[in-house]
Structures are given as structure tokens and as C-alpha cells.
Design a protein around this motif. Sequence first.
Motif, short mmCIF file in Angstrom:
data_model
loop_
_atom_site.label_atom_id
_atom_site.label_comp_id
_atom_site.label_asym_id
_atom_site.label_seq_id
_atom_site.Cartn_x
_atom_site.Cartn_y
_atom_site.Cartn_z
N GLU A 223 0.47 3.49 -4.22
CA GLU A 223 1.74 3.44 -3.47
C GLU A 223 1.78 2.14 -2.67
O GLU A 223 1.37 2.07 -1.53
N LEU A 224 2.30 1.12 -3.30
CA LEU A 224 2.30 -0.21 -2.69
C LEU A 224 3.47 -0.44 -1.76
O LEU A 224 3.47 -1.41 -1.00
N VAL A 225 4.46 0.43 -1.81
CA VAL A 225 5.58 0.37 -0.87
C VAL A 225 5.84 1.79 -0.39
O VAL A 225 6.18 2.68 -1.17
N ILE A 226 5.65 2.01 0.91
CA ILE A 226 5.83 3.34 1.50
C ILE A 226 7.23 3.44 2.10
O ILE A 226 7.67 2.55 2.85
N LEU B 175 10.75 0.59 4.82
CA LEU B 175 9.91 0.30 3.67
C LEU B 175 8.74 -0.57 4.14
O LEU B 175 8.96 -1.64 4.70
N THR B 176 7.53 -0.10 3.92
CA THR B 176 6.33 -0.81 4.36
C THR B 176 5.55 -1.31 3.17
O THR B 176 5.13 -0.52 2.31
N THR C 99 8.90 -4.03 6.49
CA THR C 99 7.78 -4.53 7.27
C THR C 99 6.51 -4.49 6.42
O THR C 99 6.57 -4.14 5.23
N GLY C 100 5.37 -4.88 7.01
CA GLY C 100 4.12 -4.90 6.27
C GLY C 100 3.04 -4.10 6.97
O GLY C 100 3.02 -4.01 8.20
N ALA C 101 2.14 -3.52 6.20
CA ALA C 101 1.00 -2.80 6.76
C ALA C 101 -0.08 -3.80 7.16
O ALA C 101 -0.25 -4.84 6.54
#
Length: 266
Positions: free
Chosen positions: A12-15, A26-27, A64-66
Amino acid sequence: MTVSKAPAPVSELVIAERPRPGVVVLTLNRPEKLNALSKELLGQLLDRLVEVEADQSVGCVVLTGAGRAFAAGADISDMLARGVASYADPERLSVWKGIEAFRKPLVAAVNGYAMGGGLELALLCDIIIASDAAKFATPEIRIGSFPGDGGTQRLPRLVGQSFAMQMVLTGMTVDAALAERKGLISEVVPPEALMARALGIAGEIAAMSVAVTPFAKHAVRAAADLPLKEGLEFEHRLTVEAFDTEDRVEGLRAFAEKRKPDFNGR
């Protein structure tokens, strides 16, 4: 009782999450690679955006990004393995165009590094809010390349040709304060306030007509591409089209009746 959230699957590369009505977050979820933009990650991002665009209950998206990066750029390992094919891959380019074509308002919450393709992804967003720990750069020149996913075209439109040239030709890193002064981003906030501020803006947008905000987004974006005369004509055409929506009529009635409009997204 506090329930801990289960970790996302590796694939799951985009949560996608819905922290408030009308807003989807979307993370990018590849923190071990600083959210490098692999073909698979970009594909999942487009899939999520397609779902959101079809959902009438969603009025705005926060991207955003993790971890400690928004996105640190392209996947260098793929470039080494496939050479120019990693860039010119028709599927990858089609995905990028699909992200660019997303019609609803898109807010970037830049939490850390936005480098190379990561900066180019942020430039596809309509509003960029950044943590004061965020860093921006087009460092491709340092590895014998230059921005190829819109950076050389969109960056000068925001910061001017001279500063864009400085960024592109030196690969310099720009902190959030300077990025704000140059017009690259809208606001700088402390790291702990970033998501609250981004969600606040997204919530305000989502409270407007989901039918009308895409018209407004399209009109403002056209200003970067059209001379003033053609831009004004384009604005006029979109305004006439928007008059056909039920929400436009509801907005006018609500104003006349001195009440809050009840938009239905049509």
C-alpha cells in the motif's frame, strides 16, 4: 479505550484516509525510500485520485508524505536499471498526465524533502503548505540531468526565470522560508501544525460547491498558459457554464435570503 491502527501493508504505497467530511488525505507511503516516485507508487496515487474524483462527497484532497519526506524524487534504481526507458515509459508518462488532470482542488502538505520529481509533484497541487522543516530542490543537474516532469516549465511561472534558473542550474536546496518569499508555496507553519492547517484549508474548500470549485481551479490554472485577453475569454466561458449548475442557483438564492447555501454538488 485507545485502538492502535494496524500498519499499512507493504504494497500500500498510497494510504487514503478521511479525517473530516468532504476531505481525503492521501499519504505517500514509501518512507524507507523517502517516498521516491516509483512507477508503482505513481500508479497507486492516480488510482486513488480517480476514485476521489468520482466521489461526489469529496470536495478536496490533501497530499502528504510518510516519514521525513514529501517525496525525494524519482526512483534512481529504476533509472540505473532501465536508462531512458524509465523516464520515457509511456505508462509512466500517462500516469503523470492523469495526476495533472485531476479536477478537484489538491492541497500539498509538504512535511520534509520535496526534491526533483517530488517538487514537480507538489507543483501539480493547487495550494502548497509547508512545514518550516521542509526543503525544496531540483538537484537533477548534480547527476547530469535536469527536471523533466514539468519542473523547468512550472517553476519559473511561480518564482520567476532568474530564481528558477538558479535552482535548476545549481541544484541548490531552498528552505521553506525562502520558498514562501519567492512565491513557491502559500504558507509556512511549524511541523506540528502542518496537517491541522492543511486540513483546515481543505475543509473550507470542501464546504463549497463540489460542482463549482473545479471550474474555479480550471480558470486560475489557465492564467499560467494564456495571454490576458484569451484568459479573460476563457474565464467568461467557464462562468457561463457554471451558471448551469444547481449550486450556482442555490448560492444566489441563499445570498438573497441571507442564509448559508445548501450545496448539493450538482
